[in-house]
Design an enzyme around this catalytic site. Structure first.
Site, short mmCIF file in Angstrom:
data_model
loop_
_atom_site.label_atom_id
_atom_site.label_comp_id
_atom_site.label_asym_id
_atom_site.label_seq_id
_atom_site.Cartn_x
_atom_site.Cartn_y
_atom_site.Cartn_z
N ASN A 128 -6.51 4.95 -7.91
CA ASN A 128 -5.65 4.40 -8.69
C ASN A 128 -4.01 4.83 -8.61
O ASN A 128 -3.73 6.01 -8.46
CB ASN A 128 -5.95 4.31 -10.28
N SER A 163 -2.24 4.70 -5.87
CA SER A 163 -1.92 5.24 -4.57
C SER A 163 -1.02 4.19 -3.80
O SER A 163 -0.53 4.75 -2.71
CB SER A 163 -3.13 5.79 -3.85
N LYS A 192 -1.75 0.84 -3.09
CA LYS A 192 -2.41 -0.33 -2.33
C LYS A 192 -1.73 -1.60 -2.76
O LYS A 192 -1.56 -2.28 -1.77
CB LYS A 192 -3.86 -0.15 -3.04
N GLU A 220 -8.91 -5.98 -4.18
CA GLU A 220 -9.82 -5.65 -5.29
C GLU A 220 -10.78 -6.86 -5.81
O GLU A 220 -10.96 -6.87 -6.89
CB GLU A 220 -9.42 -4.73 -6.09
P1 ADP Z 1 -2.82 0.76 -6.83
O1 ADP Z 1 -2.85 -0.48 -6.22
O2 ADP Z 1 -3.26 1.74 -5.50
O3 ADP Z 1 -3.50 1.21 -7.86
P2 ADP Z 1 -0.08 0.43 -7.20
O4 ADP Z 1 0.58 -0.07 -5.95
O5 ADP Z 1 -0.28 -0.50 -8.39
O6 ADP Z 1 -1.36 1.19 -6.93
O7 ADP Z 1 1.02 1.53 -7.93
C1 ADP Z 1 1.88 2.57 -7.30
C2 ADP Z 1 2.53 3.26 -8.01
O8 ADP Z 1 3.65 2.32 -8.50
C3 ADP Z 1 1.89 3.93 -9.29
O9 ADP Z 1 2.72 4.87 -9.63
C4 ADP Z 1 2.28 2.54 -10.43
O10 ADP Z 1 2.50 3.13 -11.61
C5 ADP Z 1 3.61 1.99 -9.75
N1 ADP Z 1 3.80 0.80 -10.04
C6 ADP Z 1 3.02 -0.28 -9.86
N2 ADP Z 1 3.54 -1.56 -10.26
C7 ADP Z 1 4.68 -1.06 -10.83
C8 ADP Z 1 5.87 -1.97 -11.50
N3 ADP Z 1 5.74 -3.37 -11.49
N4 ADP Z 1 6.85 -1.39 -11.87
C9 ADP Z 1 7.03 0.13 -11.90
N5 ADP Z 1 6.11 0.91 -11.50
C10 ADP Z 1 4.99 0.24 -10.65
MG MG Z 2 -3.95 -2.06 -7.16
#
Ligand code: ADP
Ligand code: MG
Length: 267
Positions: free
Chosen positions: A38, A40, A42, A161
């Site tokens: 989580n 990372s 994606k 997912e």
């Molecule tokens: P995954 O899909 O692999 O779980 P994400 O791409 O959703 O990962 O998130 C990557 C990073 O960016 C994480 O640290 C998450 O907290 C941050 N993040 C994701 N979406 C946002 C957003 N809209 N605003 C700020 N930070 C975000």
């Molecule tokens: Mg995700």
């Protein structure tokens, strides 16, 4: 040819750098699975490829550099299924939802009804067309989401997912459909939680903190069980068993299918 090309991507949300000089090439016709813990990166990666998140870095899809001018061209070439199947639908019935997708891409009415009939037959959802979204089971929702994503005949299908929530049997059905579409030439990028979903794919990459930790054929990647465990990624039971049997010299290769494994052991 590379259908997706990401060259030294730098992306951050405020002060939080998600990608710092990240590169990835995806070949036309490839079925690529992406997994990782989580956070990372994606979903962020998927949103950058589809132009939902902006970047100055070089991201190319179907030969177009992703930016506001190329967005419509890119959308025509991509079908997407996001993680929450309940948020996918905006209309009253399945048929309306399929039509809505095509209206947005400026198709004409007669073409719209022809395309709806075609995809409904292909995905075996003709009986669902008049149903409302609330009436559908998880697996049916996934099939309709797939129909919405594929109805305009995109070159690339992106799945974030989306299959995690549906039961094993329904998931196997969907994976068989994906396998057929892939054989017909569709490029598939699927973000997965359960590594089983990569068994039919060409390539699996493991992301961690916005970096590619592992990249290769799914079963080869799964041989790095220590790295995967350290990242908290569970190996499918059958793969884990197979790796152990290989380690003890009882199998020559990893066989992710329990029945085939037993057959091989008896030979
Ligand atoms: P995954 O899909 O692999 O779980 P994400 O791409 O959703 O990962 O998130 C990557 C990073 O960016 C994480 O640290 C998450 O907290 C941050 N993040 C994701 N979406 C946002 C957003 N809209 N605003 C700020 N930070 C975000
Ligand atoms: Mg995700």
């Amino acid at each position: 040819m590379d259908i997706v090309k990401i060259d030294n991507l730098i992306f951050r949300y405020n002060d939080n750098y998600v990608f710092d000089k990240f590169s990835l090439d995806i070949k036309e016709g490839e079925w690529l699975c992406i997994s990782g813990p989580n956070g990372s990166g994606k979903s962020t990666l998927i949103k950058i490829i589809t132009g939902l998140l902006k970047t100055e870095s070089g991201v190319f899809v179907c030969g177009f550099r992703v930016n506001h001018r190329t967005l419509l061209n890119i959308r025509k070439n991509i079908g997407i299924i996001f993680d929450n199947l309940d948020n996918l639908f905006v209309c009253e019935t399945v048929e309306d939802d399929l039509a809505f997708t095509l209206e947005n891409l400026c198709y004409k009415p007669d073409e719209i009804s022809r395309k709806i009939r075609k995809i409904a037959i292909e995905l075996n959802i003709t009986n669902l067309l008049n149903k409302s979204i609330e009436e559908l089971s998880g697996g049916e929702k996934a099939k309709v989401a797939l129909a919405v994503a594929l109805i305009h005949n995109p070159k690339i299908l992106i799945i974030d997912e989306s299959l995690s929530m549906i039961d094993e049997e329904e998931r196997t059905n969907i994976l068989q459909v994906l396998n057929k579409k892939h054989k017909d030439g569709l490029t598939i990028i699927s973000v997965i939680h359960d590594l089983r979903e990569s068994f039919l794919a060409d390539r699996l990459i493991i992301l961690n903190n916005g970096e590619i930790m592992l990249d290769g054929k799914p079963l080869k990647v799964m041989e790095y069980d220590k790295i995967l465990n350290r990242l908290g990624i569970e190996l499918p039971f059958e793969t884990e068993l197979s790796i152990k049997l290989k380690l003890y010299g009882l199998l020559d290769e990893i066989i992710p299918d329990v029945e085939k494994m037993v057959d091989t052991l008896w030979q």
